[in-house]
Motif scaffolding. Structure first.
Motif, PDB file in Angstrom:
ATOM      1  N   ILE A  78       0.851  -1.117  -0.039  1.00 49.76           N
ATOM      2  CA  ILE A  78       0.042  -0.023  -0.050  1.00 49.76           C
ATOM      3  C   ILE A  78       0.899   1.317  -0.045  1.00 49.76           C
ATOM      4  O   ILE A  78       1.933   1.390   0.956  1.00 49.76           O
ATOM      5  CB  ILE A  78      -0.965   0.064   1.232  1.00 49.76           C
ATOM      6  N   VAL A  79       0.882   1.897  -1.261  1.00 50.87           N
ATOM      7  CA  VAL A  79       1.597   3.280  -1.094  1.00 50.87           C
ATOM      8  C   VAL A  79       0.768   4.620  -0.574  1.00 50.87           C
ATOM      9  O   VAL A  79      -0.441   4.765  -1.355  1.00 50.87           O
ATOM     10  CB  VAL A  79       2.112   3.416  -2.560  1.00 50.87           C
ATOM     11  N   VAL A  80       1.088   5.275   0.149  1.00 47.81           N
ATOM     12  CA  VAL A  80       0.254   6.420   0.676  1.00 47.81           C
ATOM     13  C   VAL A  80       1.474   7.538   0.204  1.00 47.81           C
ATOM     14  O   VAL A  80       2.650   7.869   0.778  1.00 47.81           O
ATOM     15  CB  VAL A  80       0.309   6.430   2.046  1.00 47.81           C
ATOM     16  N   THR A  94      -0.438   7.291   6.834  1.00 47.94           N
ATOM     17  CA  THR A  94       0.082   6.022   7.032  1.00 47.94           C
ATOM     18  C   THR A  94       0.069   5.217   8.574  1.00 47.94           C
ATOM     19  O   THR A  94      -0.195   4.049   8.429  1.00 47.94           O
ATOM     20  CB  THR A  94       1.566   6.044   6.836  1.00 47.94           C
ATOM     21  N   MET A  95       0.165   6.103   9.545  1.00 49.93           N
ATOM     22  CA  MET A  95       0.025   5.564  10.689  1.00 49.93           C
ATOM     23  C   MET A  95      -1.507   4.932  11.115  1.00 49.93           C
ATOM     24  O   MET A  95      -1.763   3.933  11.758  1.00 49.93           O
ATOM     25  CB  MET A  95       0.366   6.410  11.940  1.00 49.93           C
ATOM     26  N   ALA A  96      -2.303   5.755  10.783  1.00 52.58           N
ATOM     27  CA  ALA A  96      -3.509   5.340  10.689  1.00 52.58           C
ATOM     28  C   ALA A  96      -4.078   4.045  10.123  1.00 52.58           C
ATOM     29  O   ALA A  96      -4.728   3.094  10.586  1.00 52.58           O
ATOM     30  CB  ALA A  96      -4.565   6.467  10.366  1.00 52.58           C
ATOM     31  N   VAL A 110       6.385  -1.113   7.820  1.00 53.83           N
ATOM     32  CA  VAL A 110       6.281   0.256   7.058  1.00 53.83           C
ATOM     33  C   VAL A 110       7.617   0.474   6.347  1.00 53.83           C
ATOM     34  O   VAL A 110       8.931   0.035   7.078  1.00 53.83           O
ATOM     35  CB  VAL A 110       6.153   1.221   7.964  1.00 53.83           C
ATOM     36  N   VAL A 111       7.762   1.057   5.356  1.00 49.41           N
ATOM     37  CA  VAL A 111       8.742   1.279   4.316  1.00 49.41           C
ATOM     38  C   VAL A 111       8.995   2.997   4.211  1.00 49.41           C
ATOM     39  O   VAL A 111       7.855   3.451   3.718  1.00 49.41           O
ATOM     40  CB  VAL A 111       8.908   0.515   3.152  1.00 49.41           C
ATOM     41  N   SER A 112       9.908   3.399   4.568  1.00 48.87           N
ATOM     42  CA  SER A 112      10.030   4.905   4.203  1.00 48.87           C
ATOM     43  C   SER A 112      11.434   5.115   3.714  1.00 48.87           C
ATOM     44  O   SER A 112      12.312   4.418   3.764  1.00 48.87           O
ATOM     45  CB  SER A 112      10.022   5.710   5.728  1.00 48.87           C
ATOM     46  N   ARG A 113      11.555   6.438   3.011  1.00 50.78           N
ATOM     47  CA  ARG A 113      12.965   6.745   2.539  1.00 50.78           C
ATOM     48  C   ARG A 113      13.818   7.238   3.614  1.00 50.78           C
ATOM     49  O   ARG A 113      15.032   7.186   3.761  1.00 50.78           O
ATOM     50  CB  ARG A 113      12.714   8.052   1.492  1.00 50.78           C
ATOM     51  N   GLY A 114      13.010   7.894   4.609  1.00 47.99           N
ATOM     52  CA  GLY A 114      14.012   8.725   5.811  1.00 47.99           C
ATOM     53  C   GLY A 114      14.665   9.711   5.472  1.00 47.99           C
ATOM     54  O   GLY A 114      15.699   9.935   5.562  1.00 47.99           O
ATOM     55  N   TYR A 115      13.906  10.739   5.246  1.00 38.81           N
ATOM     56  CA  TYR A 115      14.480  12.083   4.679  1.00 38.81           C
ATOM     57  C   TYR A 115      15.220  12.670   5.940  1.00 38.81           C
ATOM     58  O   TYR A 115      14.883  12.470   6.943  1.00 38.81           O
ATOM     59  CB  TYR A 115      13.352  13.213   4.295  1.00 38.81           C
ATOM     60  N   VAL A 171       1.692  -7.449   5.268  1.00 39.48           N
ATOM     61  CA  VAL A 171       1.354  -6.086   4.408  1.00 39.48           C
ATOM     62  C   VAL A 171       2.414  -5.060   4.794  1.00 39.48           C
ATOM     63  O   VAL A 171       2.931  -4.831   5.716  1.00 39.48           O
ATOM     64  CB  VAL A 171       0.032  -5.751   5.031  1.00 39.48           C
ATOM     65  N   LEU A 172       2.752  -4.357   3.591  1.00 39.21           N
ATOM     66  CA  LEU A 172       3.564  -3.274   3.579  1.00 39.21           C
ATOM     67  C   LEU A 172       2.999  -1.973   3.210  1.00 39.21           C
ATOM     68  O   LEU A 172       2.364  -1.766   2.188  1.00 39.21           O
ATOM     69  CB  LEU A 172       5.069  -3.417   2.574  1.00 39.21           C
ATOM     70  N   VAL A 173       3.209  -1.085   4.104  1.00 41.43           N
ATOM     71  CA  VAL A 173       2.668   0.208   4.090  1.00 41.43           C
ATOM     72  C   VAL A 173       3.830   1.405   3.842  1.00 41.43           C
ATOM     73  O   VAL A 173       4.854   1.354   4.410  1.00 41.43           O
ATOM     74  CB  VAL A 173       1.822   0.924   5.087  1.00 41.43           C
TER      75      VAL A 173
END
Length: 351
Positions: A78-80, A94-96, A110-115, A171-173
């Motif tokens: 799931i991409v937000v 994303t958190m919701a 959860v996957v993030s770039r981590g700016y 599940v990956l968000v």
């Protein structure tokens, strides 16, 4: 694809900022205000917009021919994301979503770039992680949602790393990454804040990262509605602020006296407006660049309570444990959740 990211000088509302930066930098700092409507700057930047637009279409064409490799991982993805530069409410949604799926019994990561992080390698967020290493938003997601979180510039690599470490996750968000086409996704959700699509132009003549309208599964307005389509949501402060020890302080008590405010978020004016609407007595407010590490910042009134966002608190508490984080209660309308649940059930294939 490289997207425009503006690094702004601090905006201190109780005294003027230092004028020691260049004229060009000052102009770039003011650029987003020209994205609200069409004006002379829009047409001045039109040639650069055309270069960006051609590059975008070439990349989409290459992807359609299979020249840009796309990867599927063994999880429902799931991409937000959003289609405009700057924050739009991606992380709160994303958190919701994560919290809702966890309550329904799913194993979620959860996957993030981590700016803004200093480490370039893929990192798994843990209890010892620093915001400077993994990014402020991923650290906040990990602390609030208690699910596996992995950061990496290449989301395919980060997704594979997470699934290898946590094989029970199905599940990956993805917090952001609507334009990161290398990772195949099952559901795309676009958030839209009060800025909307601005003047409708692509970067740098406007705020759009890609042409709009574009096909998405769900569109959620995270502030007041700017388009006729999409779902609405509610944003308001919780009734308390959090201390660095995890204790709660009633906001009603903090409104009795003057406070200082600092933020390092994409839309600091929105946070400040909510505080003013809540009738806080703001003595001074400083707006730092998004993802700022607060390394060189000092309170102007250390005797006053210091208010910040939860995202800022994960960094501020290291230097200023007296800072108070004001949580944001974010809730999409029920119709959004009904549509999301139906969509997820129809596309979730991993059990």
């Amino acid at each position: 694809m490289v997207f425009l990211k503006l690094h702004l000088q601090p905006k201190i509302l109780c005294k003027p900022t230092s004028p020691d930066h260049t004229i060009m930098f000052q102009w770039l700092q003011q650029l987003p205000k020209y994205w609200r409507n069409r004006n002379a700057i829009t047409y001045l930047l039109w040639p650069f917009e055309m270069v960006y637009k051609i590059t975008w279409h070439l990349r989409q064409w290459a992807a359609s021919l299979g020249w840009v490799q796309q990867h599927r991982v063994n999880a429902t993805v799931i991409v937000v994301g959003n289609v405009v530069a700057g924050g739009g409410g991606k992380t709160p949604l994303t958190m919701a979503i994560v919290q809702r799926l966890v309550m329904q019994g799913y194993q979620v990561g959860v996957v993030s770039r981590g700016y803004g992080r200093s480490l370039a390698s893929v990192q798994t967020v843990n209890t010892q992680s620093l915001a400077s290493e993994v990014g402020d938003e991923p650290l906040m997601v990990f602390q609030k949602c208690s699910v596996p979180v992995v950061v990496g510039a290449q989301r395919v690599e980060a997704a594979r790393h997470l699934l290898n470490q946590f094989p029970s996750v199905k599940v990956l968000v993805c917090d952001d990454g609507l334009q990161h086409i290398a990772l195949q996704r099952d559901i795309e959700i676009c958030v839209m804040d009060a800025t909307g699509i601005g003047n409708g132009h692509l970067l740098p003549a406007g705020p759009l990262r890609e042409p709009w309208p574009r096909q998405v599964d769900l569109l959620l307005h995270t502030h007041q509605r700017t388009l006729s389509k999409g779902f609405e949501s509610r944003r308001e402060f919780a009734t308390f602020a959090l201390t660095s020890q995890g204790k709660q302080m009633l906001l009603s008590d903090l409104k009795l006296n003057a406070v200082e405010v600092v933020s390092g978020i994409a839309k600091p004016e929105a946070f400040l407006a909510m505080l003013k609407q809540g009738q806080f007595q703001i003595q001074c407010s400083t707006a730092l660049p998004d993802h700022d590490n607060f390394a060189s910042w000092q309170p102007l009134h250390p005797e006053l309570p210091l208010l910040c966002t939860e995202k800022d608190a994960v960094k501020l508490w290291k230097r200023f444990p007296q800072a108070l984080a004001v949580p944001l209660a974010f809730e999409p309308e029920e119709a959004f959740w009904k549509a999301f649940d139906q969509l997820f059930q129809s596309r979730h294939r991993y059990h």
